[in-house]
Design an enzyme around this catalytic site. Structure first.
Site, PDB file in Angstrom:
ATOM      1  N   GLU A  74     -10.479   4.096   4.335  1.00  0.00           N
ATOM      2  CA  GLU A  74      -9.568   4.858   3.487  1.00  0.00           C
ATOM      3  C   GLU A  74      -9.984   4.646   2.036  1.00  0.00           C
ATOM      4  O   GLU A  74     -10.027   3.504   1.565  1.00  0.00           O
ATOM      5  CB  GLU A  74      -8.104   4.443   3.695  1.00  0.00           C
ATOM      6  CG  GLU A  74      -7.541   4.949   5.008  1.00  0.00           C
ATOM      7  CD  GLU A  74      -6.022   4.807   5.142  1.00  0.00           C
ATOM      8  OE1 GLU A  74      -5.424   5.616   5.885  1.00  0.00           O
ATOM      9  OE2 GLU A  74      -5.443   3.901   4.532  1.00  0.00           O
ATOM     10  N   ASP A 111      -9.135   0.554   2.524  1.00  0.00           N
ATOM     11  CA  ASP A 111      -8.124   0.102   3.485  1.00  0.00           C
ATOM     12  C   ASP A 111      -8.583   0.499   4.880  1.00  0.00           C
ATOM     13  O   ASP A 111      -8.121   1.473   5.456  1.00  0.00           O
ATOM     14  CB  ASP A 111      -6.783   0.751   3.129  1.00  0.00           C
ATOM     15  CG  ASP A 111      -5.683   0.377   4.106  1.00  0.00           C
ATOM     16  OD1 ASP A 111      -5.815  -0.666   4.759  1.00  0.00           O
ATOM     17  OD2 ASP A 111      -4.700   1.136   4.208  1.00  0.00           O
ATOM     18  N   TYR A 131       2.668   2.048  15.611  1.00  0.00           N
ATOM     19  CA  TYR A 131       3.394   2.213  14.338  1.00  0.00           C
ATOM     20  C   TYR A 131       4.857   2.628  14.473  1.00  0.00           C
ATOM     21  O   TYR A 131       5.593   2.555  13.479  1.00  0.00           O
ATOM     22  CB  TYR A 131       2.649   3.170  13.408  1.00  0.00           C
ATOM     23  CG  TYR A 131       2.990   4.621  13.568  1.00  0.00           C
ATOM     24  CD1 TYR A 131       2.541   5.351  14.650  1.00  0.00           C
ATOM     25  CD2 TYR A 131       3.794   5.273  12.625  1.00  0.00           C
ATOM     26  CE1 TYR A 131       2.857   6.675  14.790  1.00  0.00           C
ATOM     27  CE2 TYR A 131       4.124   6.607  12.767  1.00  0.00           C
ATOM     28  CZ  TYR A 131       3.648   7.307  13.843  1.00  0.00           C
ATOM     29  OH  TYR A 131       3.977   8.628  13.994  1.00  0.00           O
ATOM     30  N   LYS A 134      -4.304  -2.182  10.512  1.00  0.00           N
ATOM     31  CA  LYS A 134      -4.751  -2.329   9.126  1.00  0.00           C
ATOM     32  C   LYS A 134      -5.137  -3.767   8.762  1.00  0.00           C
ATOM     33  O   LYS A 134      -5.950  -3.989   7.875  1.00  0.00           O
ATOM     34  CB  LYS A 134      -3.612  -1.942   8.163  1.00  0.00           C
ATOM     35  CG  LYS A 134      -3.058  -0.547   8.355  1.00  0.00           C
ATOM     36  CD  LYS A 134      -3.903   0.477   7.637  1.00  0.00           C
ATOM     37  CE  LYS A 134      -3.192   1.828   7.554  1.00  0.00           C
ATOM     38  NZ  LYS A 134      -4.014   2.790   6.798  1.00  0.00           N
ATOM     39  N   GLU A 138      -9.059  12.563   8.293  1.00  0.00           N
ATOM     40  CA  GLU A 138      -8.919  13.899   7.726  1.00  0.00           C
ATOM     41  C   GLU A 138     -10.223  14.691   7.761  1.00  0.00           C
ATOM     42  O   GLU A 138     -10.241  15.869   8.084  1.00  0.00           O
ATOM     43  CB  GLU A 138      -8.430  13.797   6.267  1.00  0.00           C
ATOM     44  CG  GLU A 138      -7.016  13.271   6.121  1.00  0.00           C
ATOM     45  CD  GLU A 138      -6.688  12.972   4.650  1.00  0.00           C
ATOM     46  OE1 GLU A 138      -6.359  13.910   3.918  1.00  0.00           O
ATOM     47  OE2 GLU A 138      -6.790  11.802   4.251  1.00  0.00           O
ATOM     48  N   THR A 159      -9.329  -5.608   4.461  1.00  0.00           N
ATOM     49  CA  THR A 159      -9.180  -4.648   3.373  1.00  0.00           C
ATOM     50  C   THR A 159     -10.160  -5.093   2.298  1.00  0.00           C
ATOM     51  O   THR A 159     -10.145  -6.264   1.914  1.00  0.00           O
ATOM     52  CB  THR A 159      -7.735  -4.677   2.825  1.00  0.00           C
ATOM     53  OG1 THR A 159      -6.828  -4.459   3.912  1.00  0.00           O
ATOM     54  CG2 THR A 159      -7.516  -3.602   1.766  1.00  0.00           C
ATOM     55  N   GLU A 181      -9.312   4.330  -1.521  1.00  0.00           N
ATOM     56  CA  GLU A 181      -8.126   4.050  -2.325  1.00  0.00           C
ATOM     57  C   GLU A 181      -8.533   3.351  -3.611  1.00  0.00           C
ATOM     58  O   GLU A 181      -9.652   2.866  -3.755  1.00  0.00           O
ATOM     59  CB  GLU A 181      -7.150   3.118  -1.565  1.00  0.00           C
ATOM     60  CG  GLU A 181      -6.722   3.635  -0.223  1.00  0.00           C
ATOM     61  CD  GLU A 181      -5.451   2.973   0.310  1.00  0.00           C
ATOM     62  OE1 GLU A 181      -4.706   2.359  -0.483  1.00  0.00           O
ATOM     63  OE2 GLU A 181      -5.228   3.068   1.527  1.00  0.00           O
ATOM     64  N   ASP A 224       0.848  -1.189   0.000  1.00  0.00           N
ATOM     65  CA  ASP A 224       0.000   0.000   0.000  1.00  0.00           C
ATOM     66  C   ASP A 224       0.886   1.243   0.000  1.00  0.00           C
ATOM     67  O   ASP A 224       1.756   1.391   0.866  1.00  0.00           O
ATOM     68  CB  ASP A 224      -0.920  -0.027   1.227  1.00  0.00           C
ATOM     69  CG  ASP A 224      -2.084   0.939   1.087  1.00  0.00           C
ATOM     70  OD1 ASP A 224      -2.397   1.371  -0.047  1.00  0.00           O
ATOM     71  OD2 ASP A 224      -2.688   1.285   2.123  1.00  0.00           O
ATOM     72  N   HIS A 243      -3.190  13.984   1.212  1.00  0.00           N
ATOM     73  CA  HIS A 243      -3.321  13.061   2.352  1.00  0.00           C
ATOM     74  C   HIS A 243      -2.065  13.113   3.219  1.00  0.00           C
ATOM     75  O   HIS A 243      -2.145  13.200   4.447  1.00  0.00           O
ATOM     76  CB  HIS A 243      -3.575  11.639   1.846  1.00  0.00           C
ATOM     77  CG  HIS A 243      -3.610  10.593   2.920  1.00  0.00           C
ATOM     78  ND1 HIS A 243      -4.554  10.583   3.926  1.00  0.00           N
ATOM     79  CD2 HIS A 243      -2.808   9.517   3.148  1.00  0.00           C
ATOM     80  CE1 HIS A 243      -4.333   9.551   4.723  1.00  0.00           C
ATOM     81  NE2 HIS A 243      -3.279   8.889   4.280  1.00  0.00           N
ATOM     82  N   ARG A 264       2.379  16.083  13.250  1.00  0.00           N
ATOM     83  CA  ARG A 264       3.715  16.678  13.421  1.00  0.00           C
ATOM     84  C   ARG A 264       3.707  18.199  13.350  1.00  0.00           C
ATOM     85  O   ARG A 264       4.710  18.835  13.615  1.00  0.00           O
ATOM     86  CB  ARG A 264       4.690  16.141  12.356  1.00  0.00           C
ATOM     87  CG  ARG A 264       5.205  14.745  12.630  1.00  0.00           C
ATOM     88  CD  ARG A 264       6.280  14.354  11.633  1.00  0.00           C
ATOM     89  NE  ARG A 264       5.781  14.457  10.273  1.00  0.00           N
ATOM     90  CZ  ARG A 264       5.140  13.465   9.632  1.00  0.00           C
ATOM     91  NH1 ARG A 264       4.947  12.315  10.232  1.00  0.00           N
ATOM     92  NH2 ARG A 264       4.710  13.629   8.405  1.00  0.00           N
ATOM     93  N   ARG A 288      -7.490   3.725  13.825  1.00  0.00           N
ATOM     94  CA  ARG A 288      -6.519   4.801  14.059  1.00  0.00           C
ATOM     95  C   ARG A 288      -5.879   4.740  15.433  1.00  0.00           C
ATOM     96  O   ARG A 288      -4.728   5.152  15.604  1.00  0.00           O
ATOM     97  CB  ARG A 288      -7.190   6.162  13.879  1.00  0.00           C
ATOM     98  CG  ARG A 288      -7.796   6.393  12.511  1.00  0.00           C
ATOM     99  CD  ARG A 288      -6.767   6.254  11.420  1.00  0.00           C
ATOM    100  NE  ARG A 288      -7.341   6.527  10.105  1.00  0.00           N
ATOM    101  CZ  ARG A 288      -6.689   6.341   8.962  1.00  0.00           C
ATOM    102  NH1 ARG A 288      -5.463   5.847   8.960  1.00  0.00           N
ATOM    103  NH2 ARG A 288      -7.264   6.609   7.821  1.00  0.00           N
ATOM    104  N   THR A 318      -4.533   6.485   0.495  1.00  0.00           N
ATOM    105  CA  THR A 318      -5.741   7.306   0.559  1.00  0.00           C
ATOM    106  C   THR A 318      -5.676   8.425  -0.469  1.00  0.00           C
ATOM    107  O   THR A 318      -4.674   9.125  -0.557  1.00  0.00           O
ATOM    108  CB  THR A 318      -5.862   7.910   1.971  1.00  0.00           C
ATOM    109  OG1 THR A 318      -5.797   6.843   2.910  1.00  0.00           O
ATOM    110  CG2 THR A 318      -7.172   8.653   2.136  1.00  0.00           C
ATOM    111  N   GLN A 345      -3.331   1.873  15.293  1.00  0.00           N
ATOM    112  CA  GLN A 345      -2.239   2.310  14.420  1.00  0.00           C
ATOM    113  C   GLN A 345      -1.328   3.333  15.116  1.00  0.00           C
ATOM    114  O   GLN A 345      -0.094   3.230  15.055  1.00  0.00           O
ATOM    115  CB  GLN A 345      -2.857   2.917  13.154  1.00  0.00           C
ATOM    116  CG  GLN A 345      -1.851   3.306  12.089  1.00  0.00           C
ATOM    117  CD  GLN A 345      -2.518   3.961  10.863  1.00  0.00           C
ATOM    118  OE1 GLN A 345      -3.735   3.944  10.720  1.00  0.00           O
ATOM    119  NE2 GLN A 345      -1.706   4.515   9.986  1.00  0.00           N
TER     120      GLN A 345
HETATM  121 CA   LIG Z   1      -3.795   3.015   3.153  1.00  0.00          CA
HETATM  122 MG   LIG Z   2      -6.641  -2.802   5.525  1.00  0.00          MG
END
Ligand SMILES: [Ca+2]
Ligand SMILES: [Mg+2]
Ligand SMILES: [Ca+2]
Ligand SMILES: [Mg+2]
Ligand code: NI
Lengths: 427, 427
Positions: A203, A237, A248, A257, A368, A261, A205, A130, A137, A146, A241, A354, A244
């Site tokens: 997501e 996807d 991560y 994830k 988002e 999917t 995609e 992915d 995005h 950040r 959150r 995304t 993740q």
């Molecule tokens: Ca993705």
């Molecule tokens: Mg997935």
């Protein structure tokens, strides 16, 4: 004059004779999976067309590629075979060609109402990767986590960033998605949160289905990379959150994830998409030579996500985006994936990441759209920050041609609650 | 008295009758792949043993699991079938049992000198995940890249951290590894470096081969997790540190790893390893309930990495480690992997991550051994920071029993230069 099929196709249909996307289906619950193409509200059974000897060109005449439970063999044959199949099928389905039109017995066996068949995964997916190819995005995620100083990492402008995904949990549109359990950030000095995800997201995609692969150690040149891509599907996807965010660092997304999917059942070929090619955005800084394309293109595919909230009946559109917003093209993604010698195999899946557009109404996920849950989204009669049990998410994608569409149909899934862990422990 | 085989087994052999690891081989270049077990310097062809009707227990009597090109079907059968196979084979190969010993014709067909056969990947690997389960390795990486304050991320003590790896590029021991090309950090205002990796490394790992899988949405309880693990192999997770360092933010390692991963050909079963079970280190903070094991164990497996430097003949040992150093056990890894509902399938591979011990002589990769290239390693007649073209890396692993070994044989690979990119572009 626009090419027409003897099969009646509604003007709004995603599947006129200009499209002819490939999928795999079972005519009845007990029958064997087989390849088909979509035409209007029907599916044409390619195993029967092949059995009747109607693929009579040099590449497909003696091939058993349509007598298979998936499309891997066919997509592995490469563009000359794909072109031959498309030419054969467009002729066979056209209103001026009697072969199938006037063969009542074959037509009744081979043309099945789409509502009656069961769609399956079109390919056996060996590996799924992915990407993270939308600048909008990437910037939004960076701004949220950040801040504006370093919203986009410096590597992002040089590398089509990607991660390996989980192939086993890719499911076909319509499959329920079980809310995943997992760990979330601890608060103060307590243990981490553990339980059903509290920040379940979609997501928006698309994904490229790899055709012929490449040998280990032999990268694919970016300028022939399109010959390794059979076509595109819609992909959701699903992302937890909270899981993740806590897991991560430093190795990337994993359990946030890998619980599921969803892809759409119909692979729309690059040949069908060619009329909708669209110049890719200029890349600045210029990409390294191995990523520099003579002809850098996206496709103009309108994308939309709707949610049918739990307990409601109507779908509310929550975002409208377009594949043309991608910064890194799918051909650059594939070339990059192989530059280290990594081998791709027929049927592998390459997600775009995304697909967010520049405007807030075009963002491709709830993270988002709600700015990490800070601004609830208004749906008809209710609101959402993240997905609730019973919510159904529906992705659609369509190219508008002159008098016809080339569409992807739907990619949908409904969230069902995490089952009790007790049961699970006894399994 | 120690169990003995009628096949002569040297006391130093990794493959006495107490081991009986499973692999897949071709007797001759043109023949079909088939399962076998190692006994001393021989391979026993299980397809012929099955054909001769010698698997006569209830689980295997009517199974075609040994008439397959890989072990996926057999490993998917589960522990009762594995136990039955082991009992049958230990009896058949024992010095007191005449059935095979005195059947000259079958013995000559079914017992082949190991040096004459070609070993293949033992399983078709659907998905491969790689963990990060050694605390010493995690700390060393953190010290190098983040400094002593935050050497180990807070999530590490709660989560068996992992990432999805690339299944397509997993190769069998003995396969050459082509030095990957890729991007490295830019210097000043220039474009990123592009070319053959300058920091090619090995990673000393082991990997669990999944037996029976689990359905999507149904996590595996940590206390029955061992029943989903067929056995272990050695694994070298080749890593290009320069590519990895530049690409890994924020989605983790991708092309820095996916150019090749080597596994050893023989899967040593957990049943053969049981005498070498070893209490896992105490975990503090205590793991969340879904990771809390009633009986938390590693295995006492001595591991060693040697390098034959390019142009030299002798192997130099560069590290000695042990699987018992793992913080997160393989059963915790598997349970964690499924807690979000992710489905595992028979033949999936779960890497442990680099297995470093506490002392500098036990670090599991050159990144740690040379402290990111700052201190060259002395080999006989030469030095190394990272791997050079022509270097061969050999991993071995062995458990020392009372009068016998249970070993893994070798996991080896030689680095060959990146081919010219010109050729590659024309392909
Ligand atoms: Ca993705
Ligand atoms: Mg997935
Ligand atoms: Ca590793
Ligand atoms: Mg690797
Ligand atoms: Ni995979």
């Amino acid at each position: 004059m626009v090419l027409k099929s003897f099969v009646e196709v509604h003007p709004d249909s995603h599947f006129p004779i200009q499209n002819l996307p490939y999928g795999v289906f079972k005519p009845e619950p007990g029958s064997e999976p087989r390849p088909g193409v979509a035409i209007g509200d029907y599916v044409l059974d390619l195993s029967l067309i092949a059995l009747a000897g109607l693929f009579d060109g040099p590449y497909l005449k003696n091939s058993d590629c349509f007598n298979q439970p998936n499309l891997n063999k066919f997509v592995g044959l490469g563009r000359p075979a794909w072109k031959e199949a498309r030419t054969t099928l467009q002729k066979l389905l056209s209103d001026s060609e009697p072969t199938l039109r006037d063969n009542t017995s074959l037509r009744q066996k081979a043309l099945l109402p789409m509502v009656k068949v069961q769609m399956l995964l079109p390919v056996a997916i060996g590996d799924y990767s992915d990407f993270f190819a939308s600048k909008h995005h990437a910037r939004n995620c960076g701004l949220m986590f950040r801040g504006p100083e370093n919203a986009i990492n410096p590597n992002w402008f040089h590398i089509p960033i990607a991660y390996h995904g989980r192939a086993s949990s890719i499911v076909i549109s319509g499959t329920d998605i079980i809310r995943p359990r997992g760990q979330g950030h601890p608060t103060a000095n307590s243990l981490p949160y553990f339980g059903p995800s509290r920040k379940l997201d979609f997501e928006l995609e698309m994904a490229a289905v790899v055709g012929p692969g490449n040998e280990l150690g032999k990268p694919v040149d970016v300028n022939v990379s399109a010959d390794h891509i059979f076509g595109l599907v819609l992909m959701n996807d699903w992302s937890a959150r909270d899981i993740q965010a806590w897991e991560y660092m430093p190795l990337g997304p994993f359990l946030g994830k890998s619980f599921g999917t969803t892809i759409s059942p119909w692979i729309v070929t690059l040949d069908a998409l060619e009329p909708f090619a669209f110049d890719a955005p200029e890349q600045n800084p210029p990409p390294l030579p191995y990523l520099a394309e003579k002809n850098s293109k996206n496709y103009d595919i309108s994308l939309q996500v709707s949610i049918i909230p739990a307990g409601h009946e109507d779908a509310c559109t929550v975002t409208r985006s377009n594949l043309k917003h991608l910064y890194w093209t799918i051909t650059q993604q594939l070339a990059h994936h192989t530059i280290n010698g990594c081998n791709l195999r027929p049927g592998d899946l390459l997600g775009t990441g995304t697909i967010s557009g520049p405007e807030p109404e075009s963002y491709g996920c709830l993270l988002e759209l709600t700015w990490n849950g800070q601004k609830a989204l208004s749906l008809t009669g209710t609101t959402r920050t993240f997905l609730e049990d019973g919510d159904e998410v529906i992705l659609t994608g369509c190219c508008k041609g002159d008098g016809y569409n080339v569409g992807f149909g739907e990619c949908s899934g409904k969230i069902i609650p995490s089952p009790p862990l007790k049961h699970v422990e006894l399994s």
